[in-house]
Design an enzyme around this catalytic site. Structure first.
Site, mmCIF file in Angstrom:
data_model
loop_
_atom_site.group_PDB
_atom_site.id
_atom_site.type_symbol
_atom_site.label_atom_id
_atom_site.label_comp_id
_atom_site.label_asym_id
_atom_site.label_seq_id
_atom_site.Cartn_x
_atom_site.Cartn_y
_atom_site.Cartn_z
ATOM 1 N N LYS A 9 -11.928 9.950 -51.191
ATOM 2 C CA LYS A 9 -12.143 10.540 -49.869
ATOM 3 C C LYS A 9 -13.582 11.003 -49.733
ATOM 4 C CE LYS A 9 -10.262 14.580 -48.562
ATOM 5 N NZ LYS A 9 -9.359 15.568 -47.935
ATOM 6 N N SER A 25 -16.110 -3.113 -38.767
ATOM 7 C CA SER A 25 -16.085 -2.456 -40.069
ATOM 8 C C SER A 25 -16.705 -1.071 -39.969
ATOM 9 C CB SER A 25 -16.875 -3.262 -41.104
ATOM 10 O OG SER A 25 -18.203 -3.379 -40.656
ATOM 11 N N THR A 57 -10.137 0.069 -41.203
ATOM 12 C CA THR A 57 -11.146 -0.980 -41.173
ATOM 13 C C THR A 57 -11.541 -1.268 -42.619
ATOM 14 O OG1 THR A 57 -13.200 -1.704 -40.105
ATOM 15 C CG2 THR A 57 -13.123 0.599 -40.857
ATOM 16 N N TYR A 58 -12.650 -1.968 -42.804
ATOM 17 C CA TYR A 58 -13.129 -2.252 -44.157
ATOM 18 C C TYR A 58 -14.581 -1.810 -44.273
ATOM 19 C CZ TYR A 58 -15.300 -6.331 -42.028
ATOM 20 O OH TYR A 58 -16.060 -7.146 -41.224
ATOM 21 N N ALA A 75 -14.044 -0.660 -33.595
ATOM 22 C CA ALA A 75 -13.979 0.719 -34.099
ATOM 23 C C ALA A 75 -15.045 1.602 -33.451
ATOM 24 C CB ALA A 75 -14.122 0.738 -35.615
#
Length: 115
Positions: A9, A25, A57-58, A75
């Protein structure tokens, strides 16, 4: 049995850019990626503190020590520059292993830099 647990995180970073006309992304400062144990192309959940949006997302690697947090593509509509977000990555692991698992949590400063 496998369960999903918190892996990494990045807690409370400021969005520095939002680029709608991009493939899609989140671009993250490489230093933050390394510190949080998140790798390029990894799936992440984004939680926007300012508006309550939650989406996946990535990751794309951003310039190291730049402080960049840029939401790209669709996004970009879920954030505004200056919003504070949390970036979360999960892992799937055996239930017994998960009981002993310790996630990597980082807390950058207001300029998205590590202390």
């Amino acid at each position: 049995m496998n369960i999903e647990v918190l892996k990494s995180k990045i807690h409370r970073v400021k969005v520095t850019q939002a680029e709608l006309h991009y493939v899609g992304s989140i671009t993250i400062d490489e230093a933050l990626m390394e510190a949080s144990n998140i790798i390029e192309n990894e799936k992440v959940q984004i939680v926007n503190i300012n508006n309550g949006e939650r989406f996946e997302t990535y990751v794309i690697k951003g310039e190291k020590n730049s402080g960049v947090i840029c939401l790209n593509g669709p996004a970009a509509r879920k954030v505004a520059v200056g919003d504070v977000v949390i970036v979360i990555a999960y892992a799937s692991m055996d239930f017994e292993l998960a009981k002993k698992w310790k996630p990597t949590l980082i807390f950058p400063d207001e300029n998205n830099k590590l202390n």
